[in-house]
Design a protein around this motif. Sequence first.
Motif, PDB file in Angstrom:
ATOM      1  N   GLN A  71      -9.544  15.362 -18.040  1.00 41.94           N
ATOM      2  CA  GLN A  71      -8.376  15.509 -18.887  1.00 41.94           C
ATOM      3  C   GLN A  71      -7.379  14.396 -18.579  1.00 41.94           C
ATOM      4  O   GLN A  71      -7.425  13.780 -17.526  1.00 41.94           O
ATOM      5  N   ASN A 293     -13.088   9.786 -24.876  1.00 46.10           N
ATOM      6  CA  ASN A 293     -13.277  11.219 -25.063  1.00 46.10           C
ATOM      7  C   ASN A 293     -11.986  12.015 -24.905  1.00 46.10           C
ATOM      8  O   ASN A 293     -12.000  13.233 -24.999  1.00 46.10           O
ATOM      9  N   HIS A 294     -10.868  11.318 -24.660  1.00 42.62           N
ATOM     10  CA  HIS A 294      -9.565  11.963 -24.668  1.00 42.62           C
ATOM     11  C   HIS A 294      -8.783  11.630 -25.939  1.00 42.62           C
ATOM     12  O   HIS A 294      -7.623  11.996 -26.049  1.00 42.62           O
ATOM     13  N   GLY A 295      -9.418  10.924 -26.865  1.00 41.36           N
ATOM     14  CA  GLY A 295      -8.779  10.586 -28.130  1.00 41.36           C
ATOM     15  C   GLY A 295      -7.906   9.366 -28.074  1.00 41.36           C
ATOM     16  O   GLY A 295      -7.242   9.021 -29.061  1.00 41.36           O
ATOM     17  N   THR A 358      -6.325  12.565 -33.143  1.00 41.12           N
ATOM     18  CA  THR A 358      -6.848  13.926 -33.087  1.00 41.12           C
ATOM     19  C   THR A 358      -7.314  14.315 -34.483  1.00 41.12           C
ATOM     20  O   THR A 358      -6.996  13.656 -35.470  1.00 41.12           O
ATOM     21  N   SER A 360     -10.147  17.402 -36.705  1.00 40.83           N
ATOM     22  CA  SER A 360     -11.372  18.198 -36.667  1.00 40.83           C
ATOM     23  C   SER A 360     -12.611  17.313 -36.614  1.00 40.83           C
ATOM     24  O   SER A 360     -13.610  17.659 -35.976  1.00 40.83           O
ATOM     25  N   HIS A 361     -12.563  16.151 -37.291  1.00 43.69           N
ATOM     26  CA  HIS A 361     -13.729  15.272 -37.280  1.00 43.69           C
ATOM     27  C   HIS A 361     -13.953  14.673 -35.884  1.00 43.69           C
ATOM     28  O   HIS A 361     -15.095  14.479 -35.463  1.00 43.69           O
ATOM     29  N   ILE A 362     -12.848  14.386 -35.172  1.00 44.09           N
ATOM     30  CA  ILE A 362     -12.989  13.843 -33.812  1.00 44.09           C
ATOM     31  C   ILE A 362     -13.512  14.921 -32.863  1.00 44.09           C
ATOM     32  O   ILE A 362     -14.385  14.664 -32.021  1.00 44.09           O
ATOM     33  N   GLU A 363     -12.981  16.145 -33.008  1.00 43.22           N
ATOM     34  CA  GLU A 363     -13.468  17.237 -32.163  1.00 43.22           C
ATOM     35  C   GLU A 363     -14.949  17.493 -32.399  1.00 43.22           C
ATOM     36  O   GLU A 363     -15.711  17.755 -31.454  1.00 43.22           O
ATOM     37  N   LYS A 364     -15.364  17.408 -33.672  1.00 40.87           N
ATOM     38  CA  LYS A 364     -16.780  17.625 -33.972  1.00 40.87           C
ATOM     39  C   LYS A 364     -17.635  16.503 -33.385  1.00 40.87           C
ATOM     40  O   LYS A 364     -18.740  16.743 -32.860  1.00 40.87           O
ATOM     41  N   LEU A 366     -16.885  14.697 -30.736  1.00 43.52           N
ATOM     42  CA  LEU A 366     -16.903  14.860 -29.282  1.00 43.52           C
ATOM     43  C   LEU A 366     -17.873  15.952 -28.844  1.00 43.52           C
ATOM     44  O   LEU A 366     -18.314  15.980 -27.694  1.00 43.52           O
ATOM     45  N   SER A 367     -18.172  16.866 -29.774  1.00 44.44           N
ATOM     46  CA  SER A 367     -19.169  17.889 -29.461  1.00 44.44           C
ATOM     47  C   SER A 367     -20.585  17.399 -29.709  1.00 44.44           C
ATOM     48  O   SER A 367     -21.540  18.151 -29.500  1.00 44.44           O
TER      49      SER A 367
END
Length: 723
Positions: A71, A293-295, A358, A360-364, A366-367
Amino acid sequence: MYLPLGLRAKVVILSLFLLCLPWLGYEYVWEMEKYLRHGQEKTLEGTTQALATALHERPKLFDNQASFLKQVEKGRDLYAYPIAGPIQLDGKLADWNLYQHRTLNYADNHLIYQRNESDPINISFTHMVGKYGGYLYGYFEVKDPQVVFRSRKSLRVDRNDHLVMATQSPDGQFRRYIIANTQSGWLSAFELPADPTQSTPVEPESRIQGQWLQTDQGYNIEFRLPLTMVGSKLGFAIHNVNDSSNRQLVNVIGTSATDSVASLGTVLVPSPEIESIIKGMSHNSSRIWVVDNHGRVLAKSGDIRTSSNTWADDLTTSQSSSFWQEIKQNYILPLYYKILTRPPQDFIDSLQDSTELTGSHIEKALSGKQGSTWRLTPDNKAVVLAAASPIWIDDKVMGVVIAEETTHGIRSLRNRALEKLFNVILTIMSMGTLALFIFASSISSRIRRLRDQAELAIDSQGRVRQQIVASKNRDEIGDLSRSFSNIVSRLGQYTHYLENMSSRLSHELRTPVAVVRSSLEHLGLQQLDEPSQKYVNRAQEGVNRLHLILNNLSEATRLEASLTQAESCRFSLKKVISGCIQGYQITFPEQSFNVHIADKAMPCQGVPEYIAQLMDKLINNAIEFSDKGSAITVSLTQLHKQAILKVSNIGPLLPKDMDSQIFESMVSIRPQGVNGKPHLGLGLYIARLVTDFHHGKIKATNLLEDNIKGVEICLTLPLIDEK
């Protein structure tokens, strides 16, 4: 409420259904735009996947970054923001005004050391670092009420206000540096031993450059150093000394502790290697981001505001200036764009200078999956599509490639398609409406022609005046015209038979009536008993009535025949009416007359004898229907170029719907005539014939005024110019 609409108006209204064509075309283009957006989304995802493939399994691109941290802590982990130009190292901080929204404030919540816990913390600073041209720039705006400089005679550099900078260099070594000035001016920087317990400088560090400037609130430190000195770990700490005599350290505030590598925070410097990889994508219509990976942004290429017009530029072709182009540009396109929306030339891009992304596309991503999203710009002028793909290193996602595009290209394509579609539909609608209008006009003109022929064929009295010319067209209207022509022809024959029936009947009955009359006269010369004489007298009375009837029929027939051959002349209507009234006053002494004749000559063209005959019929009719002792009113006035003659009497009213029928032949409403005379209803019929001959109008109305009931006959005759 019923609105009378003609055939052409109805066809024009029906042609409004052609407006469904633009709506259908508009819906079709909108549906096409949905597929284009879906295609753009898949294409952008392919772009990000291709760039991510170029960055897969290249850990050296991320070693110098903070990508391996679980983090990121704001304030401890720093970000070197890209700076537009070199900073002038004067300590005045004027060049940092453009970046004030990115500065961080450090106060008691970033306290690293406090000598006495009960003492207040009266020191704070504002800090920021940035990158430009291979250098790391930074500044500290320190608020310190007691500024203590380094003593010129002392070998110690830590018994005064100073800045400590610690980093893990690119070669992996832990290095510490101190900035401690004896006065405001050029920075005095020294390298410290790696052991935090030692504070004796190793040697001066000339690569750290800048200015120390004392201010009213404290002091400013503005510096730069080569990026080759900075690794992925970095920390700063301001050491505060308030007493210049004992020079004891009071407290320390910083981004992180500077005594070991483990206690240091991280610093992220946008990667030039990654920027060189994605730089080739700056020539397309996308903006490319690479984040860890922290944006946090590692690299960026392209600008969606300048690249949003790429598709529109491709659509723009050199068009010759023509009349049609001028019409389209000046009149048609402004009308279209009342509905359509032009892609704006400029819009607010809230992510233009972002250092952290940040979504939703970045979170997806990163997954480990591809993702995409749509967003509106803050001013709602543009729609931005963003797609993201993960960057894999050793089966772990270490970063994300993000590509962004606006929908301006699709909107430009949509508008161009709608423009062409609307042009075609407008042409089709105009030609179709014009063709329908011409067709409806042709049909309506034929129907109006047939109507006019039908109205002229039969006059207001029901007489056939002319035949209808049968149409030769072999359609429904032609069949109707031929049917009307046949009907009017047969009606004319029947009407001619009825018109001649009275003269034929009169001619045929005169001989038997004369035989019966002569026989009765001879029989009356003989001596007969009283009963026989009674029957002879009754027979004689019946013959006389028949003779009177034949005379009336003959009069009407003769008048109709004479009207066709009469020669008109100029006469004074006033003189004719006045003479007739004088004669009636002598002929009917028991009847009173109220006469009102205007003092005007009232010249008229016609036959004065016929006018006198008309007056005889009107006066006789008025006398027969007048109440006993009532007066007959006769008035003659002039209104503009018309003479108005009115004859009214007090008596029984006209029956309902008889105001126009009483002027027809063989129509009478008398229950029994005066002196037992027969009445065939030919008097007012003759009056109407005379009126028609003089191009006038005659009508009868009931009088209901002041408890007076009666009938008024009004005659209107045209006058001629007195000259």
